[in-house]
Write a protein that holds these residues in place. Structure first.
Motif, PDB file in Angstrom:
ATOM      1  N   LEU A  17      -3.046   1.974 -10.580  1.00 51.39           N
ATOM      2  CA  LEU A  17      -2.153   2.958  -9.973  1.00 51.39           C
ATOM      3  C   LEU A  17      -1.268   2.303  -8.911  1.00 51.39           C
ATOM      4  O   LEU A  17      -0.064   2.564  -8.838  1.00 51.39           O
ATOM      5  CB  LEU A  17      -2.974   4.090  -9.361  1.00 51.39           C
ATOM      6  N   ALA A  18      -1.847   1.438  -8.087  1.00 59.38           N
ATOM      7  CA  ALA A  18      -1.074   0.730  -7.060  1.00 59.38           C
ATOM      8  C   ALA A  18       0.031  -0.111  -7.695  1.00 59.38           C
ATOM      9  O   ALA A  18       1.164  -0.142  -7.208  1.00 59.38           O
ATOM     10  CB  ALA A  18      -1.992  -0.136  -6.215  1.00 59.38           C
ATOM     11  N   GLU A  19      -0.289  -0.777  -8.789  1.00 59.82           N
ATOM     12  CA  GLU A  19       0.714  -1.586  -9.484  1.00 59.82           C
ATOM     13  C   GLU A  19       1.802  -0.716 -10.091  1.00 59.82           C
ATOM     14  O   GLU A  19       2.984  -1.058 -10.035  1.00 59.82           O
ATOM     15  CB  GLU A  19       0.041  -2.443 -10.553  1.00 59.82           C
ATOM     16  N   ALA A  20       1.430   0.425 -10.660  1.00 65.85           N
ATOM     17  CA  ALA A  20       2.421   1.331 -11.251  1.00 65.85           C
ATOM     18  C   ALA A  20       3.372   1.883 -10.190  1.00 65.85           C
ATOM     19  O   ALA A  20       4.539   2.156 -10.477  1.00 65.85           O
ATOM     20  CB  ALA A  20       1.719   2.480 -11.971  1.00 65.85           C
ATOM     21  N   LEU A  21       2.879   2.018  -8.950  1.00 62.05           N
ATOM     22  CA  LEU A  21       3.700   2.531  -7.846  1.00 62.05           C
ATOM     23  C   LEU A  21       4.385   1.411  -7.063  1.00 62.05           C
ATOM     24  O   LEU A  21       5.089   1.677  -6.094  1.00 62.05           O
ATOM     25  CB  LEU A  21       2.821   3.345  -6.892  1.00 62.05           C
ATOM     26  N   ASN A  22       4.176   0.161  -7.481  1.00 67.11           N
ATOM     27  CA  ASN A  22       4.729  -1.001  -6.781  1.00 67.11           C
ATOM     28  C   ASN A  22       4.343  -1.004  -5.307  1.00 67.11           C
ATOM     29  O   ASN A  22       5.185  -1.221  -4.433  1.00 67.11           O
ATOM     30  CB  ASN A  22       6.252  -1.068  -6.936  1.00 67.11           C
ATOM     31  N   CYS A  23       3.070  -0.759  -5.028  1.00 67.01           N
ATOM     32  CA  CYS A  23       2.581  -0.739  -3.645  1.00 67.01           C
ATOM     33  C   CYS A  23       2.583  -2.149  -3.075  1.00 67.01           C
ATOM     34  O   CYS A  23       2.382  -3.123  -3.797  1.00 67.01           O
ATOM     35  CB  CYS A  23       1.156  -0.192  -3.594  1.00 67.01           C
ATOM     36  N   ARG A  24       2.813  -2.222  -1.757  1.00 72.76           N
ATOM     37  CA  ARG A  24       2.764  -3.496  -1.045  1.00 72.76           C
ATOM     38  C   ARG A  24       1.718  -3.404   0.067  1.00 72.76           C
ATOM     39  O   ARG A  24       1.508  -2.323   0.626  1.00 72.76           O
ATOM     40  CB  ARG A  24       4.109  -3.802  -0.400  1.00 72.76           C
ATOM     41  N   GLU A  25       1.115  -4.512   0.390  1.00 75.25           N
ATOM     42  CA  GLU A  25       0.149  -4.550   1.480  1.00 75.25           C
ATOM     43  C   GLU A  25       0.843  -4.166   2.784  1.00 75.25           C
ATOM     44  O   GLU A  25       1.959  -4.611   3.061  1.00 75.25           O
ATOM     45  CB  GLU A  25      -0.429  -5.954   1.609  1.00 75.25           C
TER      46      GLU A  25
END
Length: 66
Positions: A27-35
């Motif tokens: 899910l984080a990858e699909a949303l292009n989340c960053r630290e």
């Protein structure tokens, strides 16, 4: 499609409790989340919350003071 996750609780010696809700890597990858990214939540009702990015990803970064 849903992504089930568990709420985690950390109990401090002081009696303070912190709750964490992790999101799966897919899910984080699909949303292009960053630290370090800032997200905000809004409580809809006792069963639903809305989570959204709190800052504009395309805004220029602020420079630190010299």
């Amino acid at each position: 499609m849903g992504y089930p996750t568990r709420v985690q609780c950390i109990k401090r010696k002081s009696g303070w409790r912190q709750f964490y809700l992790n999101i799966p890597a897919a899910l984080a990858e699909a949303l292009n989340c960053r630290e370090g990214e800032i997200w905000a939540y809004t409580i809809i009702d006792r069963k639903r919350i809305l989570i959204e990015r709190a800052e504009d990803r395309n805004a220029p970064k602020l420079r630190g003071k010299k």
